[in-house]
Design an enzyme around this catalytic site. Structure first.
Site, short mmCIF file in Angstrom:
data_model
loop_
_atom_site.label_atom_id
_atom_site.label_comp_id
_atom_site.label_asym_id
_atom_site.label_seq_id
_atom_site.Cartn_x
_atom_site.Cartn_y
_atom_site.Cartn_z
N VAL A 122 4.19 0.83 10.28
CA VAL A 122 5.59 0.64 9.90
C VAL A 122 5.97 1.47 8.68
O VAL A 122 7.12 1.43 8.24
CB VAL A 122 5.91 -0.85 9.62
N SER A 126 4.09 5.28 2.99
CA SER A 126 5.26 6.03 2.48
C SER A 126 6.07 5.16 1.52
O SER A 126 6.52 5.64 0.47
CB SER A 126 6.14 6.50 3.64
N ASP A 148 -6.54 0.20 2.49
CA ASP A 148 -6.56 0.19 3.95
C ASP A 148 -7.76 1.01 4.43
O ASP A 148 -7.92 2.15 4.02
CB ASP A 148 -5.26 0.81 4.47
N ASN A 369 12.12 -0.45 7.67
CA ASN A 369 11.99 1.01 7.66
C ASN A 369 12.44 1.62 8.99
O ASN A 369 12.49 0.94 10.01
CB ASN A 369 10.51 1.36 7.38
#
Length: 433
Positions: A122, A126, A148, A369
């Protein structure tokens, strides 16, 4: 089989996954590239996206877990958000809106942690990167971290920030550092300090009634697999250790790009799991200590080694509790949910918000987003097609990926949900050519 979408970052992640699988001798024959946009269907796909978006945002505004949050809509841009310049531009579109209430996040010089969490794919990286840059632009010494396992932070910044230590982000004079931490090391460390007890299972059958008591502890389940959420907990604990060390005490804002939702949810149950695990190991230690020296020798573990293992587990337990305490510190922590405007993503966001609220974890914002508007239909379509072409070019030129059977799954003008939708989608993807 590897599944990805046609974006450069997703293809790069698939390359890393394939390399790891090949290294471990795991056979991979197929690459499925999902959400391929066909030519000459701009209006059809824009209308599909808009309808799904309207339904999703309507659900979000009525959902009891989500409607009280600041709802921020982040636009789908006609460029890949990669590199400091693109991230700053994207950040201006997201965090400087009235809905974001950026001024609240900027207030105060005391240290604050912001965890960006949500479904995979998703745009968490960013959003995390752009938020960190906003903090740095306002004068905050900022640390941007990825925990992650499928790291995308180096891809997002367009520079390598791996290695497990903070490094200055290149391409800017802003006070921002980046760091990728490998959470898989945590599982290896866990096995290392309790792995010596794996030999127990091999000799249980020869220990009579003592065997039955040991089997009740179910230590095999504990020792063979690291507890769910452990990797993320130890990675975050390492971030806290870095931030509290003298060299990095200057950071006033720490932004953490977390693993997908499931990791976060498992992490919240970890302290309770470790409490139970420690009790099991302590119980085993007492039983072995009270047994005859002959039985102890069968284990091949000295009292000193046993004590060291217990100390290691207790240290791990303290780390996990430290992370749990930080999560619930309303003065120092905020979770931000990242999602996209689809029904499935919104449902997952609702479940995450419900768990965070139940656990007393501060949550104020949700970012939707990749939203589209009436005036960017052509932008949406062209961006998808251009990114898709760049991605497919990488696949064709990569000496590992181009050996696989490549299946292209078309982006449909419906959300693939429910048996009829799945059957239709499957007919498009898996049919023989």
């Amino acid at each position: 089989m590897i599944v990805c979408i046609p974006t450069v970052m997703a293809i790069n992640e698939s390359r890393r996954l394939l390399h790891s699988l090949n290294k471990e001798g795991v056979p991979v024959h197929t690459l499925v590239i999902n959400q391929m946009v066909p030519p000459n269907k701009a209006e059809q796909f824009f209308n599909m996206r808009r309808k799904d978006q309207e339904r999703s945002i309507a659900i979000l505004r009525e959902d009891p877990e989500l409607k009280s949050l600041y709802i921020i809509q982040a636009p789908l841009l006609d460029l890949e958000v990669r590199g400091v310049g693109a991230l700053q531009y994207f950040g201006d579109q997201v965090w400087k809106t009235e809905e974001a209430h950026l001024d609240e996040m900027l207030q105060g010089k005391e240290r604050k942690y912001f965890f960006v969490s949500g479904k995979g794919g998703v745009g968490k990286t960013s959003l995390s990167s752009s938020l960190a840059l906003e903090f740095a632009k306002e004068g905050h010494q900022t640390l941007l971290v990825s925990t992650d396992p499928a790291h995308s932070l180096s891809d997002s910044l367009a520079e390598f920030v791996g290695g497990g230590k903070p490094v200055p982000v290149a391409g800017t004079d802003l006070p921002i550092f980046g760091m990728e931490i490998d959470p898989e090391e945590a599982a290896d460390n866990f096995k290392a300090f309790v792995g010596q007890s794996k030999r127990v299972g091999k000799i249980l059958d020869n220990l009579g009634s003592f065997s039955a008591e040991l089997k009740e502890l179910k230590l095999g389940e504990l020792l063979e697999t690291a507890p769910p959420g452990l990797d993320e907990a130890v990675a975050i604990a390492r971030v806290i250790d870095f931030a509290e060390s003298e060299d990095y005490a200057r950071f006033s804002r720490i932004v953490i790009d977390t693993a997908p939702t499931g990791h976060t949810l498992r992490l919240l149950t970890l302290p309770e799991f470790l409490d139970a695990s420690l009790e099991k190991i302590l119980s085993l230690r007492k039983k072995v200590a009270s047994a005859s020296s002959t039985i102890q020798s069968l284990f091949g573990v000295s009292p000193e080694e046993q004590q060291e293992a217990i100390k290691s587990l207790e240290s791990l337990q303290r780390q996990v509790r430290m992370v749990g305490d930080l999560f619930r510190n309303v003065d120092a922590t905020e979770f931000i949910i990242a999602t996209i405007p689809t029904s499935m993503a919104t449902s997952e966001s609702s479940r995450l918000a419900k768990t965070l609220h139940k656990e007393g974890i501060p949550l104020k914002r949700i970012v939707v987003n990749q939203t589209v508007s009436e005036d960017n239909a052509e932008t949406f379509y062209n961006m998808k097609r251009n990114d898709q072409e760049r991605s497919m070019d990488i696949v064709r030129k990569d000496t590992d990926l181009n050996k696989l059977t490549i299946i292209q799954a078309e982006l449909l003008d419906l959300e693939v949900r429910g048996v009829p939708g799945l059957r239709y989608f499957g007919g498009q993807v898996w049919k023989d050519e």
